[in-house]
Design a protein around this motif. Structure first.
Motif, PDB file in Angstrom:
ATOM      1  N   LEU A  80      11.175  -0.209 -28.528  1.00 51.91           N
ATOM      2  CA  LEU A  80      12.290   0.461 -29.183  1.00 51.91           C
ATOM      3  C   LEU A  80      12.448  -0.171 -30.564  1.00 51.91           C
ATOM      4  O   LEU A  80      11.847  -1.217 -30.840  1.00 51.91           O
ATOM      5  CB  LEU A  80      13.582   0.301 -28.381  1.00 51.91           C
ATOM      6  CG  LEU A  80      13.630   0.995 -27.025  1.00 51.91           C
ATOM      7  CD1 LEU A  80      14.943   0.673 -26.316  1.00 51.91           C
ATOM      8  CD2 LEU A  80      13.444   2.499 -27.146  1.00 51.91           C
ATOM      9  N   ARG A 115      14.567   6.881 -30.629  1.00 54.08           N
ATOM     10  CA  ARG A 115      14.063   5.576 -30.184  1.00 54.08           C
ATOM     11  C   ARG A 115      14.444   4.456 -31.148  1.00 54.08           C
ATOM     12  O   ARG A 115      14.165   3.287 -30.891  1.00 54.08           O
ATOM     13  CB  ARG A 115      12.553   5.609 -29.958  1.00 54.08           C
ATOM     14  CG  ARG A 115      12.183   6.519 -28.774  1.00 54.08           C
ATOM     15  CD  ARG A 115      10.748   6.366 -28.343  1.00 54.08           C
ATOM     16  NE  ARG A 115      10.441   5.083 -27.742  1.00 54.08           N
ATOM     17  CZ  ARG A 115      10.708   4.739 -26.481  1.00 54.08           C
ATOM     18  NH1 ARG A 115      11.346   5.582 -25.687  1.00 54.08           N
ATOM     19  NH2 ARG A 115      10.362   3.546 -26.023  1.00 54.08           N
ATOM     20  N   ARG A 117      17.260   2.516 -31.727  1.00 57.31           N
ATOM     21  CA  ARG A 117      18.478   2.297 -30.954  1.00 57.31           C
ATOM     22  C   ARG A 117      19.461   1.346 -31.636  1.00 57.31           C
ATOM     23  O   ARG A 117      20.567   1.163 -31.138  1.00 57.31           O
ATOM     24  CB  ARG A 117      18.128   1.726 -29.576  1.00 57.31           C
ATOM     25  CG  ARG A 117      17.212   2.622 -28.757  1.00 57.31           C
ATOM     26  CD  ARG A 117      17.946   3.853 -28.226  1.00 57.31           C
ATOM     27  NE  ARG A 117      17.030   4.714 -27.490  1.00 57.31           N
ATOM     28  CZ  ARG A 117      16.645   4.507 -26.242  1.00 57.31           C
ATOM     29  NH1 ARG A 117      17.112   3.463 -25.566  1.00 57.31           N
ATOM     30  NH2 ARG A 117      15.809   5.338 -25.661  1.00 57.31           N
ATOM     31  N   ARG A 153      24.911   3.644 -32.577  1.00 57.52           N
ATOM     32  CA  ARG A 153      23.815   2.704 -32.385  1.00 57.52           C
ATOM     33  C   ARG A 153      24.377   1.290 -32.246  1.00 57.52           C
ATOM     34  O   ARG A 153      25.471   0.978 -32.720  1.00 57.52           O
ATOM     35  CB  ARG A 153      22.839   2.734 -33.565  1.00 57.52           C
ATOM     36  CG  ARG A 153      22.126   4.057 -33.764  1.00 57.52           C
ATOM     37  CD  ARG A 153      21.291   4.468 -32.569  1.00 57.52           C
ATOM     38  NE  ARG A 153      20.303   5.481 -32.923  1.00 57.52           N
ATOM     39  CZ  ARG A 153      20.472   6.793 -32.839  1.00 57.52           C
ATOM     40  NH1 ARG A 153      21.634   7.276 -32.410  1.00 57.52           N
ATOM     41  NH2 ARG A 153      19.507   7.631 -33.178  1.00 57.52           N
TER      42      ARG A 153
END
Length: 287
Positions: A80, A115, A117, A153
């Motif tokens: 990630l 992806r 994050r 996020r």
């Protein structure tokens, strides 16, 4: 032994695998392995998985690194990404008249890639940036906080010699739902305050250093459910390999030191770290 000679000692032998898999919550594979050598990146991920570290959060600290992190997380299911402009990058970009454009590109990477994050590492660094650059650092930090909140996020914090100011800015802006203090460097009082605010704390290989009793004292007061572990590779290699380049497969050395400090068995600590990491970053399988 000098750092140069120890670096020539080659890659350390892999440690015993962990009983429960954990993630390396902060790594710089593009620096450790080179952004143009995907085979080396793949090999690094495989070495980590073999010792119980099958997941990695790749952090990009400038525009080029952020692009690479986003691409790598899309390309490899074990990765990630977190993207941001490092606090020491912000004054340089501002001086060149490029800060606004760089922040806009970071926002686009966050917006467009599920992806990605985390927004980070962002924060304040009063060690490498002199006082005349602190104002720009703080402005960039506030922009990153807003970005993390806008896109839901996790905010990953770089805090070097700036504890009070980091906490002040987070309080003034209002922190996102998830805040991770990367490579925690404060004392027990700072750790307690971060926990009180609901933040997560990640510890790196420097917690194993002989002269890092302050970090171990801070670790001791953090509840298991707020703990993560990281390498910050290729930096902060844990004892007994301090001075050699760090890598995700050496995470078990740091975890075992943390378990001793917390006076818990490895399995309990690993399970707690794995759960906290998923709370912070979500599932690696999603999106």
């Amino acid at each position: 032994m000098t750092q140069a000679s120890s670096r020539r000692g080659g890659r350390p032998e892999p440690p015993e695998p962990l009983p429960v898999p954990v993630a390396d919550s902060h790594c710089h594979l593009d620096i450790a392995e080179g952004p143009d050598d995907w085979a080396a990146v793949e090999a690094a991920v495989e070495r980590a998985a073999a010792v119980g570290v099958p997941r990695v959060v790749q952090i990009g600290c400038d525009v080029r690194g952020a692009r690479w992190a986003s691409h790598a997380a899309t390309r490899h299911p074990a990765l990630l990404a977190g993207v941001a402009l490092h606090p020491n990058e912000a004054p340089r970009l501002a001086a060149a008249g490029q800060l606004d454009a760089a922040l806009a590109e970071i926002e686009e990477l966050v917006r467009s890639n599920p992806r990605v994050r985390a927004v980070g590492e962002t924060g304040l660094d009063h060690f490498r940036t002199t006082e005349e650059g602190w104002k720009v650092q703080e402005e960039a930090f506030r922009a990153h906080i807003a970005l993390a909140k806008q896109y839901d996020r996790t905010l990953v914090i770089h805090d070097r010699d700036a504890h009070e100011d980091v906490l002040r800015v987070l309080a003034e802006e209002g922190a996102p739902d998830r805040v991770l203090m990367h490579c925690f460097s404060g004392d027990p009082a700072m750790a307690r305050e971060c926990v009180r605010r609901g933040y997560y704390l990640s510890f790196a290989g420097n917690v194993t250093f002989k002269n890092a009793q302050n970090l171990r004292d801070a670790l001791a007061v953090v509840p298991l459910e707020r703990l993560l572990v990281e390498t910050d590779a290729p930096y902060l290699t844990p004892v007994p390999y301090r001075g050699r380049p760090n890598a995700s497969y050496l995470i078990p050395l740091t975890v075992r030191c943390m378990a001793r400090v917390k006076d818990v068995d490895e399995e309990t600590l690993c399970a707690a770290i794995a759960a906290a990491t998923e709370e912070v970053f979500g599932s690696w399988e999603a999106a």
